[in-house]
Design a protein around this motif. Structure first.
Motif, PDB file in Angstrom:
ATOM      1  N   HIS A 183      -7.758  -5.344   2.546  1.00 22.93           N
ATOM      2  CA  HIS A 183      -7.702  -4.471   1.372  1.00 22.93           C
ATOM      3  C   HIS A 183      -8.956  -4.625   0.517  1.00 22.93           C
ATOM      4  CE1 HIS A 183      -6.238  -2.331  -2.062  1.00 22.93           C
ATOM      5  NE2 HIS A 183      -6.025  -3.411  -2.780  1.00 22.93           N
ATOM      6  N   ARG A 184      -9.376  -5.858   0.288  1.00 21.29           N
ATOM      7  CA  ARG A 184     -10.599  -6.095  -0.505  1.00 21.29           C
ATOM      8  C   ARG A 184     -11.825  -5.521   0.197  1.00 21.29           C
ATOM      9  NH1 ARG A 184      -7.954 -11.067  -1.547  1.00 21.29           N
ATOM     10  NH2 ARG A 184      -9.089 -12.104   0.152  1.00 21.29           N
ATOM     11  N   ASP A 185     -11.788  -5.492   1.512  1.00 24.22           N
ATOM     12  CA  ASP A 185     -12.901  -4.925   2.276  1.00 24.22           C
ATOM     13  C   ASP A 185     -12.914  -3.401   2.269  1.00 24.22           C
ATOM     14  OD1 ASP A 185     -13.737  -7.463   2.921  1.00 24.22           O
ATOM     15  OD2 ASP A 185     -12.834  -7.473   4.927  1.00 24.22           O
ATOM     16  N   GLY A 186     -11.926  -2.780   1.622  1.00 25.27           N
ATOM     17  CA  GLY A 186     -11.903  -1.330   1.500  1.00 25.27           C
ATOM     18  C   GLY A 186     -11.105  -0.600   2.556  1.00 25.27           C
ATOM     19  N   ARG A 187     -10.368  -1.342   3.402  1.00 23.89           N
ATOM     20  CA  ARG A 187      -9.540  -0.672   4.398  1.00 23.89           C
ATOM     21  C   ARG A 187      -8.296  -0.093   3.729  1.00 23.89           C
ATOM     22  NH1 ARG A 187     -11.389  -3.585   8.926  1.00 23.89           N
ATOM     23  NH2 ARG A 187     -13.476  -4.286   8.313  1.00 23.89           N
ATOM     24  N   THR A 188      -7.761   0.955   4.312  1.00 24.65           N
ATOM     25  CA  THR A 188      -6.482   1.500   3.888  1.00 24.65           C
ATOM     26  C   THR A 188      -5.410   0.861   4.757  1.00 24.65           C
ATOM     27  OG1 THR A 188      -7.561   3.598   3.336  1.00 24.65           O
ATOM     28  CG2 THR A 188      -5.158   3.617   3.532  1.00 24.65           C
ATOM     29  N   VAL A 189      -4.437   0.195   4.125  1.00 28.21           N
ATOM     30  CA  VAL A 189      -3.459  -0.605   4.870  1.00 28.21           C
ATOM     31  C   VAL A 189      -2.044  -0.165   4.502  1.00 28.21           C
ATOM     32  CG1 VAL A 189      -2.700  -2.931   5.473  1.00 28.21           C
ATOM     33  CG2 VAL A 189      -5.084  -2.545   4.767  1.00 28.21           C
ATOM     34  N   LEU A 190      -1.245   0.175   5.524  1.00 30.52           N
ATOM     35  CA  LEU A 190       0.155   0.555   5.361  1.00 30.52           C
ATOM     36  C   LEU A 190       0.998  -0.431   6.150  1.00 30.52           C
ATOM     37  CD1 LEU A 190      -1.466   3.182   4.725  1.00 30.52           C
ATOM     38  CD2 LEU A 190       0.371   4.460   5.802  1.00 30.52           C
ATOM     39  N   VAL A 191       1.996  -1.036   5.489  1.00 27.72           N
ATOM     40  CA  VAL A 191       2.776  -2.097   6.113  1.00 27.72           C
ATOM     41  C   VAL A 191       4.264  -1.838   5.914  1.00 27.72           C
ATOM     42  CG1 VAL A 191       3.121  -4.585   6.291  1.00 27.72           C
ATOM     43  CG2 VAL A 191       0.906  -3.692   5.515  1.00 27.72           C
ATOM     44  N   VAL A 192       5.026  -1.773   7.003  1.00 25.39           N
ATOM     45  CA  VAL A 192       6.486  -1.691   6.930  1.00 25.39           C
ATOM     46  C   VAL A 192       7.028  -3.090   6.687  1.00 25.39           C
ATOM     47  CG1 VAL A 192       8.607  -1.219   8.213  1.00 25.39           C
ATOM     48  CG2 VAL A 192       6.666   0.357   8.381  1.00 25.39           C
ATOM     49  N   LEU A 193       7.852  -3.241   5.639  1.00 25.92           N
ATOM     50  CA  LEU A 193       8.381  -4.543   5.243  1.00 25.92           C
ATOM     51  C   LEU A 193       9.853  -4.447   4.871  1.00 25.92           C
ATOM     52  CD1 LEU A 193       5.508  -5.800   2.904  1.00 25.92           C
ATOM     53  CD2 LEU A 193       6.044  -6.686   5.172  1.00 25.92           C
ATOM     54  N   HIS A 194      10.511  -5.622   4.906  1.00 24.17           N
ATOM     55  CA  HIS A 194      11.888  -5.722   4.427  1.00 24.17           C
ATOM     56  C   HIS A 194      12.022  -6.664   3.236  1.00 24.17           C
ATOM     57  CE1 HIS A 194      13.922  -3.376   7.514  1.00 24.17           C
ATOM     58  NE2 HIS A 194      13.153  -3.957   8.422  1.00 24.17           N
ATOM     59  N   ASP A 195      11.085  -7.588   3.089  1.00 21.13           N
ATOM     60  CA  ASP A 195      11.150  -8.598   2.047  1.00 21.13           C
ATOM     61  C   ASP A 195      10.571  -8.038   0.750  1.00 21.13           C
ATOM     62  OD1 ASP A 195      10.751 -10.793   0.341  1.00 21.13           O
ATOM     63  OD2 ASP A 195      10.436 -12.171   2.009  1.00 21.13           O
ATOM     64  N   HIS A 196      11.449  -7.747  -0.197  1.00 24.18           N
ATOM     65  CA  HIS A 196      11.005  -7.129  -1.441  1.00 24.18           C
ATOM     66  C   HIS A 196      10.213  -8.095  -2.316  1.00 24.18           C
ATOM     67  CE1 HIS A 196      14.194  -3.689  -1.215  1.00 24.18           C
ATOM     68  NE2 HIS A 196      13.412  -3.765  -0.157  1.00 24.18           N
ATOM     69  N   GLN A 197      10.439  -9.401  -2.162  1.00 26.54           N
ATOM     70  CA  GLN A 197       9.617 -10.356  -2.909  1.00 26.54           C
ATOM     71  C   GLN A 197       8.176 -10.300  -2.431  1.00 26.54           C
ATOM     72  OE1 GLN A 197      11.479 -14.220  -2.630  1.00 26.54           O
ATOM     73  NE2 GLN A 197      12.960 -13.745  -4.249  1.00 26.54           N
TER      74      GLN A 197
END
Length: 243
Positions: A183-197
């Protein structure tokens, strides 16, 4: 500082398999360089959304639009259950596969790519296991190897489907650090997650896919709405906004 340009626009997108829809239509944008968690109950289309963005599934209706009118290079990591761990290759060979978009399948990688592969292995703590067969890896080691391959790909768009399932806390923390660096390098990142914390601590933006309506925006706002929805089953019009 001006607003970032949209990398991906979902235009009333309906996702599904073989023409059968999964979930509700979704509209909104992922900005270039954004870091977004995708959450929701099972069956709401989280994995299907990633596969549709990646071009592995066609939309049932609506459109996925990309900046400049063409899909960018994508580093896509599916769920571990979809991967064959019996293939007779070792760790460094799998990580080197991340060079294929640049070198092609039949060309040997050069010194520059070799250095890139070794740096990626070091980044995920697998330098000492470079020559180990992948079938001998633990679940956490296997996932570190796949993240090293992602690093080698150097794709502007990264799609990760439940990347922390079945791995130890130490590996999870390491891979979260890798995601934050992307993310800091400027990539666009989409992540499927279950852990809301995890979402609250590490992801600035969230897309919630639910049976009632998609909720898309700042993670704190989305998680607050999600908690309110699960507690009181509140009903409202769809809350969609660009991220």
């Amino acid at each position: 500082m001006g607003l970032a340009a949209a990398m991906i626009t979902l235009d009333n997108l309906v996702m599904g398999y073989r023409g059968l829809r999964v979930g509700l239509p979704v509209s909104g944008t992922f900005q270039s360089g954004s870091l977004t968690a995708i959450i929701g109950a099972n069956g709401t289309g989280k994995s299907t959304l990633l596969k549709t963005i990646a071009g592995l599934l066609p939309p049932v209706a609506g459109r996925v639009l990309f900046a400049d009118g063409r899909r960018p290079r994508i580093a896509y990591l599916p769920q571990q259950a979809e991967m064959d761990r019996q293939f007779p290759v070792n760790v460094i060979e799998v990580v080197a596969m991340g060079c294929w978009p640049r070198t092609g399948l039949l060309r040997r990688i050069g010194p520059r790519d070799q250095r890139r592969v070794l740096r990626a292995l070091e980044r995920v703590g697998l330098s000492s296991l470079a020559n180990r067969s992948i079938e001998a890896l633990s679940g956490g080691q296997f996932q570190r190897m796949l993240f090293a391959r992602l690093l080698v790909q150097e794709a502007p768009l990264v799609l990760l489907d439940e990347p922390f399932t079945g791995i130890d806390i130490q590996t999870c923390d390491l891979l979260l650090a890798v995601i934050e660096q992307l993310h800091r390098d400027g990539r666009t990142v989409l992540v499927v997650l279950h852990d809301h914390q995890q979402v609250a601590r590490h992801f600035p933006e969230t897309l919630l896919l639910s049976p009632e309506c998609p909720v898309w925006g700042n993670s704190a706002d989305v998680l607050s709405r999600w908690r309110g929805r699960t507690e009181s089953r509140f009903h409202s019009t769809a809350y969609i906004r660009a991220v």
